[in-house]
Write a protein that holds these residues in place. Structure first.
Motif, PDB file in Angstrom:
ATOM      1  N   THR A   1      27.136  13.841  76.950  1.00  0.00           N
ATOM      2  CA  THR A   1      26.230  13.218  76.123  1.00  0.00           C
ATOM      3  C   THR A   1      25.767  14.324  75.411  1.00  0.00           C
ATOM      4  OG1 THR A   1      24.607  13.262  77.732  1.00  0.00           O
ATOM      5  CG2 THR A   1      25.899  11.250  77.540  1.00  0.00           C
ATOM      6  N   VAL A   2      25.390  13.612  73.824  1.00  0.00           N
ATOM      7  CA  VAL A   2      24.332  14.446  73.193  1.00  0.00           C
ATOM      8  C   VAL A   2      23.198  13.650  72.723  1.00  0.00           C
ATOM      9  CG1 VAL A   2      26.031  16.351  72.391  1.00  0.00           C
ATOM     10  CG2 VAL A   2      25.606  14.121  71.164  1.00  0.00           C
TER      11      VAL A   2
ATOM     12  N   SER B   1      27.537   9.000  73.631  1.00  0.00           N
ATOM     13  CA  SER B   1      28.397   9.377  74.614  1.00  0.00           C
ATOM     14  C   SER B   1      29.804   9.620  74.147  1.00  0.00           C
ATOM     15  CB  SER B   1      28.397   8.236  75.761  1.00  0.00           C
ATOM     16  OG  SER B   1      29.495   8.239  76.740  1.00  0.00           O
ATOM     17  N   ILE B   2      30.436  10.954  74.404  1.00  0.00           N
ATOM     18  CA  ILE B   2      31.554  11.499  73.888  1.00  0.00           C
ATOM     19  C   ILE B   2      32.814  11.393  74.829  1.00  0.00           C
ATOM     20  CG2 ILE B   2      32.639  13.333  72.815  1.00  0.00           C
ATOM     21  CD1 ILE B   2      29.581  13.935  71.597  1.00  0.00           C
ATOM     22  N   TRP B   3      33.860  10.694  74.758  1.00  0.00           N
ATOM     23  CA  TRP B   3      34.975  10.936  75.610  1.00  0.00           C
ATOM     24  C   TRP B   3      36.093  11.751  75.021  1.00  0.00           C
ATOM     25  CZ3 TRP B   3      34.949   7.720  80.152  1.00  0.00           C
ATOM     26  CH2 TRP B   3      34.045   6.846  80.252  1.00  0.00           C
ATOM     27  N   ILE B   4      36.679  12.647  75.812  1.00  0.00           N
ATOM     28  CA  ILE B   4      37.859  13.334  75.366  1.00  0.00           C
ATOM     29  C   ILE B   4      38.871  13.376  76.406  1.00  0.00           C
ATOM     30  CG2 ILE B   4      38.435  15.659  74.709  1.00  0.00           C
ATOM     31  CD1 ILE B   4      35.882  16.161  73.415  1.00  0.00           C
TER      32      ILE B   4
ATOM     33  N   ALA C   1      12.310  21.733  70.623  1.00  0.00           N
ATOM     34  CA  ALA C   1      13.353  21.921  69.807  1.00  0.00           C
ATOM     35  C   ALA C   1      14.664  22.371  70.265  1.00  0.00           C
ATOM     36  CB  ALA C   1      12.906  22.682  68.428  1.00  0.00           C
ATOM     37  N   ASN C   2      14.712  23.343  71.098  1.00  0.00           N
ATOM     38  CA  ASN C   2      15.839  24.059  71.648  1.00  0.00           C
ATOM     39  C   ASN C   2      16.105  23.790  73.049  1.00  0.00           C
ATOM     40  OD1 ASN C   2      14.220  25.650  72.607  1.00  0.00           O
ATOM     41  ND2 ASN C   2      14.916  27.503  71.616  1.00  0.00           N
ATOM     42  N   LYS C   3      15.638  22.514  73.535  1.00  0.00           N
ATOM     43  CA  LYS C   3      15.773  22.051  75.178  1.00  0.00           C
ATOM     44  C   LYS C   3      16.032  20.652  74.979  1.00  0.00           C
ATOM     45  CE  LYS C   3      12.541  25.667  76.022  1.00  0.00           C
ATOM     46  NZ  LYS C   3      12.021  25.952  74.573  1.00  0.00           N
ATOM     47  N   ILE C   4      16.260  20.139  73.946  1.00  0.00           N
ATOM     48  CA  ILE C   4      16.891  18.668  74.168  1.00  0.00           C
ATOM     49  C   ILE C   4      18.320  18.669  74.390  1.00  0.00           C
ATOM     50  CG2 ILE C   4      17.020  16.537  72.879  1.00  0.00           C
ATOM     51  CD1 ILE C   4      14.691  17.578  71.098  1.00  0.00           C
ATOM     52  N   GLU C   5      18.720  18.317  75.660  1.00  0.00           N
ATOM     53  CA  GLU C   5      20.147  18.522  76.185  1.00  0.00           C
ATOM     54  C   GLU C   5      20.418  17.259  76.599  1.00  0.00           C
ATOM     55  OE1 GLU C   5      19.261  20.855  79.799  1.00  0.00           O
ATOM     56  OE2 GLU C   5      19.238  22.719  78.322  1.00  0.00           O
ATOM     57  N   GLY C   6      21.845  17.146  76.690  1.00  0.00           N
ATOM     58  CA  GLY C   6      22.751  16.158  77.061  1.00  0.00           C
ATOM     59  C   GLY C   6      23.063  16.356  78.338  1.00  0.00           C
ATOM     60  N   ALA C   7      24.275  15.667  78.962  1.00  0.00           N
ATOM     61  CA  ALA C   7      24.848  15.874  80.392  1.00  0.00           C
ATOM     62  C   ALA C   7      26.114  15.755  80.153  1.00  0.00           C
ATOM     63  CB  ALA C   7      24.010  14.717  80.932  1.00  0.00           C
ATOM     64  N   THR C   8      26.827  16.276  81.390  1.00  0.00           N
ATOM     65  CA  THR C   8      28.351  15.953  81.747  1.00  0.00           C
ATOM     66  C   THR C   8      28.298  14.902  82.701  1.00  0.00           C
ATOM     67  OG1 THR C   8      28.588  17.898  82.880  1.00  0.00           O
ATOM     68  CG2 THR C   8      29.148  18.205  80.803  1.00  0.00           C
ATOM     69  N   ILE C   9      29.092  13.854  82.407  1.00  0.00           N
ATOM     70  CA  ILE C   9      29.111  12.564  83.200  1.00  0.00           C
ATOM     71  C   ILE C   9      30.378  12.709  84.068  1.00  0.00           C
ATOM     72  CG2 ILE C   9      28.782  10.387  83.555  1.00  0.00           C
ATOM     73  CD1 ILE C   9      26.497  11.545  81.645  1.00  0.00           C
ATOM     74  N   PRO C  10      30.146  12.652  85.264  1.00  0.00           N
ATOM     75  CA  PRO C  10      31.625  12.800  86.267  1.00  0.00           C
ATOM     76  C   PRO C  10      31.974  11.467  86.176  1.00  0.00           C
ATOM     77  CG  PRO C  10      29.405  12.679  87.576  1.00  0.00           C
ATOM     78  CD  PRO C  10      28.962  12.821  86.103  1.00  0.00           C
TER      79      PRO C  10
END
Ligand code: NAP
Ligand code: MG
Length: 505
Positions: free
Chosen positions: A160-161, A499-502, A141-150
């Motif tokens: 990503t989440v 996927s989140i873009w900022i 439950a507390n290990k479902i991670e996203g990533a930062t994408i280069p």
């Protein structure tokens, strides 16, 4: 470590189970117990004796509507996936596992009565594996991670989440009632989804008892809902509903096709765990003692009512007679009897009158088309005449085109087929629309690896059969299904990736 000693007194129906059976069995929707709006009910009975166990509410489309609204409301409010922290969710799931374990005798008796399986098996297998399953996913439950994408843009942060899919309709079969439900519920919960469970019409009781444990554990209302009822009504309405984001299904290929058709309009996500006709291959160089025991339980474990059952047995010709003699002896020692019998049997009855008819139909057809039974082949009478008991059956002299060799029987029936060389048996093993499991017995490392690589199946067992683990992915190639349950792979079935873009510069 869970204590798996089976206490003898659990063959007597517990007072808690008696009281539970005597109650009115309602639907569990939005944290409340409600009768079906139409008042409809159906009966569930004990396949060991045919006796009535309980009347259970039969959910119709309007009850599905109410359950979807409740689950949607909880999901959309964020009460489960946003307002609790991941570790709070994990703790609740762990608490549920503790409750399952503390009520193991009750849950084991309910599954034994409803399904017919020996209560000692339900106690040692179904219930502890279910508790383990919840524990494994409590940890996720507390290990479902996203990533930062280069990404290839200057001044842009992209990450990503993983978010829950939403409301999941989980439709399960009767062969391991509690465990099949646990396989789906646990990862769905860990990922933050809300659930509507539709147990099989033959085995609704443990799902209802499980809902009590959800209440006791303190889950927010609407996270877990149970609709007992029929596939054609409750199941179909769940599949068609636009408020349901995902269907997780275990069952037959026929129903899976209906589900895919009926989910087309809403284009919801569907994952499928279906049947098999799993090849089990014994090479002459194998440890034959081990192979004989392994192949016997590969088919007769749970009465052949497992999707991975080793129902096509290929034996190298030079050891064919020896292996068969060993298997016939081992099979003759299998005790078949009442699931709640004082002398606990190895196997109970098959689950229902329909299943009895189907399996006996296959046996009769096999005999009629020239196959020979080495052992078994009959319905059992005497004191077992009121239940749906079938002798464990081994067929030889079969042809590849016979229905007993090609089609899933889902009962205690195996076809033994001799083979001469590895290429021939590999071709035969893969010549099936299914691809759930396969196995081989050999001492030769090269053969083991070669077959592990070339057998078209989601699981390959070498010198063993039937092992599963919450941490290890499970599912089918070809017509045995879509997606993988268990392991971290199951989380893919119950999450969306965003996927989140900022712009940061
Ligand atoms: P089934 O008839 O396919 O039923 C499975 C579930 O689907 C039940 O809850 C059933 O409800 C429901 N259902 C039936 N029609 C439906 C519809 N039109 N829409 C939505 N849901 C519907 O299978 P079964 O006879 O219970 O189980 C035996 C089969 O399941 C075997 O073929 C076996 O291989 C497969 N199986 C696969 C796995 C695996 O992990 N791959 C595990 C166990 C079993 P009702 O109870 O009312 O019919
Ligand atoms: Mg029943």
């Amino acid at each position: 470590m869970i204590d798996l000693t089976f206490p003898e007194q659990y063959v007597d129906i517990l007072p808690e189970v008696r009281a539970f059976l005597a109650e009115e069995h309602r639907l569990y929707i939005g944290g409340r117990w409600v009768p079906a709006l139409s008042g409809a009910t159906f009966e569930t009975s004990d396949p060991s004796s045919g006796r009535l166990l309980a009347r259970v509410s039969s959910a119709q489309a309007e009850d599905v509507e109410a359950a979807v609204q409740a689950a949607r409301q909880t999901f959309d409010s964020g009460a489960w996936h946003l307002k609790l922290t991941p570790s709070e969710r994990g703790r609740l799931i762990w608490k549920l596992a503790d409750l399952i374990e503390s009520r193991a005798p009750i849950l084991a008796q309910l599954d034994a009565l409803d399904n017919g399986k020996p209560v000692s098996k339900a106690f040692k297998v179904d219930v502890p594996l279910s508790a383990e399953h919840f524990r494994y996913y409590a940890g996720w439950a507390n290990k479902i991670e996203g990533a930062t994408i280069p990404v290839n843009t200057v001044g842009m942060l992209n990450y990503t989440v993983r978010e829950p899919v939403g409301v999941c309709g989980l439709i399960v079969p009767w062969n391991y009632p509690l465990l099949m439900a646990a396989w789906k519920i646990a990862p769905a919960l860990a990922a933050g989804n809300c659930i509507i469970l539709k147990p099989a019409e033959q085995t609704p009781l443990s799902a209802l008892y499980l809902a009590r444990l959800f209440e006791e554990a303190g889950f927010p209302p609407g996270v877990f809902n149970v609709l007992t009822g029929f596939g054609e009504t409750a199941g179909a309405a769940l599949v068609a509903h636009h408020g349901v984001n995902k269907i997780g299904f275990t069952g037959s290929a026929t129903v899976a096709r209906t589900i895919l058709r009926n989910s087309a309009e809403s284009l919801k996500r569907v994952s499928l765990e279906l049947g098999g006709k799993s090849p089990n291959i014994i090479f002459a160089d194998a440890n034959l003692e081990q192979a004989v025991v392994g192949a016997t339980w590969a088919i007769f474990g749970n009465n052949g009512q497992s999707c991975t059952t080793g129902s096509r047995l290929y034996i190298q010709r030079s050891v064919f007679d020896r292996v068969l003699t060993g298997m016939a002896e081992a099979t003759a020692r299998i005790r078949v009897g009442m699931g709640m019998g004082q002398q606990q049997p190895d196997l109970g009855p098959v689950v229902s009158a329909e299943q009895l008819q189907t399996v006996m139909g296959f046996i009769d057809e096999g005999q009629g088309s020239g196959a020979r039974t080495v052992i078994g082949g009959r319905r059992m009478g005497g004191e077992l005449a009121n239940g749906y008991f079938i002798e464990p059956t081994i067929f030889v002299d079969v042809q590849e085109q016979m229905r007993i060799v090609r089609e899933e029987i889902f009962g205690p029936v195996v076809c033994a087929i001799p083979f001469d060389d590895a290429d021939q048996v590999l071709r035969a093993a893969n010549e099936t629309p299914y691809g759930l499991a396969a196995g081989l017995w050999t001492r030769d490392l090269q053969t083991a690896h070669r077959f592990a690589a070339r057998l078209q199946a989601g699981t390959v067992w070498v010198n063993t059969w039937g092992d599963t683990d919450a941490a290890s992915p499970f599912g089918g190639y070809k017509q045995s299904g879509h997606g993988r349950e268990m392991g971290k792979e199951a989380l893919d079935l119950y999450t969306e990736v965003k996927s989140i873009w900022i712009r940061v510069d």
